[in-house]
Design a protein around this motif. Structure first.
Motif, mmCIF file in Angstrom:
data_model
loop_
_atom_site.group_PDB
_atom_site.id
_atom_site.type_symbol
_atom_site.label_atom_id
_atom_site.label_comp_id
_atom_site.label_asym_id
_atom_site.label_seq_id
_atom_site.Cartn_x
_atom_site.Cartn_y
_atom_site.Cartn_z
ATOM 1 N N PRO A 71 0.806 -1.222 0.000
ATOM 2 C CA PRO A 71 0.000 0.000 0.000
ATOM 3 C C PRO A 71 0.841 1.276 0.000
ATOM 4 O O PRO A 71 0.339 2.343 -0.329
ATOM 5 C CB PRO A 71 -0.819 -0.122 1.297
ATOM 6 C CG PRO A 71 -0.036 -1.049 2.159
ATOM 7 C CD PRO A 71 0.651 -1.999 1.224
ATOM 8 N N TYR A 72 2.117 1.172 0.306
ATOM 9 C CA TYR A 72 3.025 2.318 0.345
ATOM 10 C C TYR A 72 3.521 2.716 -1.042
ATOM 11 O O TYR A 72 4.133 3.762 -1.201
ATOM 12 C CB TYR A 72 4.212 2.020 1.276
ATOM 13 C CG TYR A 72 4.771 0.633 1.101
ATOM 14 C CD1 TYR A 72 5.634 0.316 0.055
ATOM 15 C CD2 TYR A 72 4.401 -0.381 1.974
ATOM 16 C CE1 TYR A 72 6.125 -0.962 -0.117
ATOM 17 C CE2 TYR A 72 4.893 -1.671 1.824
ATOM 18 C CZ TYR A 72 5.759 -1.950 0.780
ATOM 19 O OH TYR A 72 6.240 -3.225 0.616
ATOM 20 N N VAL A 73 3.293 1.903 -2.058
ATOM 21 C CA VAL A 73 3.747 2.214 -3.424
ATOM 22 C C VAL A 73 2.625 2.918 -4.175
ATOM 23 O O VAL A 73 1.524 2.388 -4.302
ATOM 24 C CB VAL A 73 4.184 0.934 -4.172
ATOM 25 C CG1 VAL A 73 4.507 1.248 -5.630
ATOM 26 C CG2 VAL A 73 5.379 0.300 -3.492
ATOM 27 N N ASP A 74 2.909 4.113 -4.681
ATOM 28 C CA ASP A 74 1.957 4.865 -5.486
ATOM 29 C C ASP A 74 2.003 4.303 -6.912
ATOM 30 O O ASP A 74 3.067 4.303 -7.542
ATOM 31 C CB ASP A 74 2.356 6.344 -5.483
ATOM 32 C CG ASP A 74 1.385 7.240 -6.236
ATOM 33 O OD1 ASP A 74 0.683 6.752 -7.141
ATOM 34 O OD2 ASP A 74 1.349 8.437 -5.914
ATOM 35 N N PRO A 75 0.876 3.807 -7.431
ATOM 36 C CA PRO A 75 0.873 3.217 -8.781
ATOM 37 C C PRO A 75 1.391 4.174 -9.853
ATOM 38 O O PRO A 75 1.938 3.735 -10.857
ATOM 39 C CB PRO A 75 -0.595 2.875 -9.029
ATOM 40 C CG PRO A 75 -1.249 2.865 -7.701
ATOM 41 C CD PRO A 75 -0.434 3.753 -6.807
ATOM 42 N N ARG A 76 1.264 5.480 -9.635
ATOM 43 C CA ARG A 76 1.773 6.457 -10.610
ATOM 44 C C ARG A 76 3.291 6.492 -10.629
ATOM 45 O O ARG A 76 3.894 7.021 -11.559
ATOM 46 C CB ARG A 76 1.217 7.844 -10.310
ATOM 47 C CG ARG A 76 -0.308 7.928 -10.471
ATOM 48 C CD ARG A 76 -0.842 9.222 -9.964
ATOM 49 N NE ARG A 76 -0.584 9.255 -8.521
ATOM 50 C CZ ARG A 76 -0.821 10.277 -7.725
ATOM 51 N NH1 ARG A 76 -1.309 11.386 -8.217
ATOM 52 N NH2 ARG A 76 -0.566 10.213 -6.438
ATOM 53 N N MET A 77 3.938 5.935 -9.589
ATOM 54 C CA MET A 77 5.401 5.888 -9.507
ATOM 55 C C MET A 77 5.913 4.466 -9.728
ATOM 56 O O MET A 77 7.044 4.145 -9.384
ATOM 57 C CB MET A 77 5.867 6.397 -8.140
ATOM 58 C CG MET A 77 5.536 7.829 -7.877
ATOM 59 S SD MET A 77 6.074 8.276 -6.227
ATOM 60 C CE MET A 77 5.709 10.015 -6.226
ATOM 61 N N ASN A 78 5.057 3.604 -10.278
ATOM 62 C CA ASN A 78 5.416 2.210 -10.494
ATOM 63 C C ASN A 78 4.798 1.732 -11.808
ATOM 64 O O ASN A 78 4.034 0.781 -11.831
ATOM 65 C CB ASN A 78 4.923 1.356 -9.311
ATOM 66 C CG ASN A 78 5.469 -0.053 -9.346
ATOM 67 O OD1 ASN A 78 6.501 -0.327 -9.927
ATOM 68 N ND2 ASN A 78 4.741 -0.958 -8.731
ATOM 69 N N GLN A 79 5.158 2.390 -12.888
ATOM 70 C CA GLN A 79 4.569 2.070 -14.185
ATOM 71 C C GLN A 79 5.524 1.398 -15.154
ATOM 72 O O GLN A 79 5.100 0.918 -16.196
ATOM 73 C CB GLN A 79 4.005 3.342 -14.816
ATOM 74 C CG GLN A 79 2.878 3.921 -13.999
ATOM 75 C CD GLN A 79 2.263 5.153 -14.650
ATOM 76 O OE1 GLN A 79 2.610 5.534 -15.751
ATOM 77 N NE2 GLN A 79 1.337 5.770 -13.945
#
Length: 124
Positions: A71-79
């Protein structure tokens, strides 16, 4: 370590000794000496403990065959569509990733972090 830790943010840490290293848990944020230049300090999240098998099936991380809840990973920063073959973490070593996966120098690029390079655990 965005979005968890912002640039310039002050952190509270707990120095690690042999006893506290034995109690490290997946998800802990660690301060350690950068493996390629121990004069530099880095902060990353603990993903793989000794003996764990870590695999990245972009954008997901799998540990020991189970998808890791992050939950700590922002999907916008993991593309980034990069996947990584499974690796097994050696004894007395750790697999560490930054929370900003698209812009992080971490175990994906420089490998495992040896136990003797660990300095502290962030308690924020």
């Amino acid at each position: 370590m965005l979005p968890t830790i912002k640039n310039g943010e002050w952190l509270q840490v707990e120095k690690l000794d042999a006893a506290s290293k034995a109690k490290l848990a997946r998800g802990d944020i660690l301060v350690f000496k950068y493996p390629n230049n121990p004069a530099k300090g880095y902060i990353k999240r603990l993903i793989g403990l000794p003996g764990d098998t870590v695999e990245i099936r972009a954008p997901e991380v799998w540990v020991n065959g189970t998808k890791l809840s992050e939950p700590y990973v922002d999907p916008r920063m993991n593309q980034a569509p990069m996947s990584e073959a499974p690796v097994t973490v050696p004894a007395h070593s750790y697999y560490l990733l930054g929370d900003n996966r698209d812009n992080s120098s971490d175990s994906r690029s420089w490998g495992f972090v040896s136990e003797e390079l660990l300095i502290a655990r962030v308690v924020k």
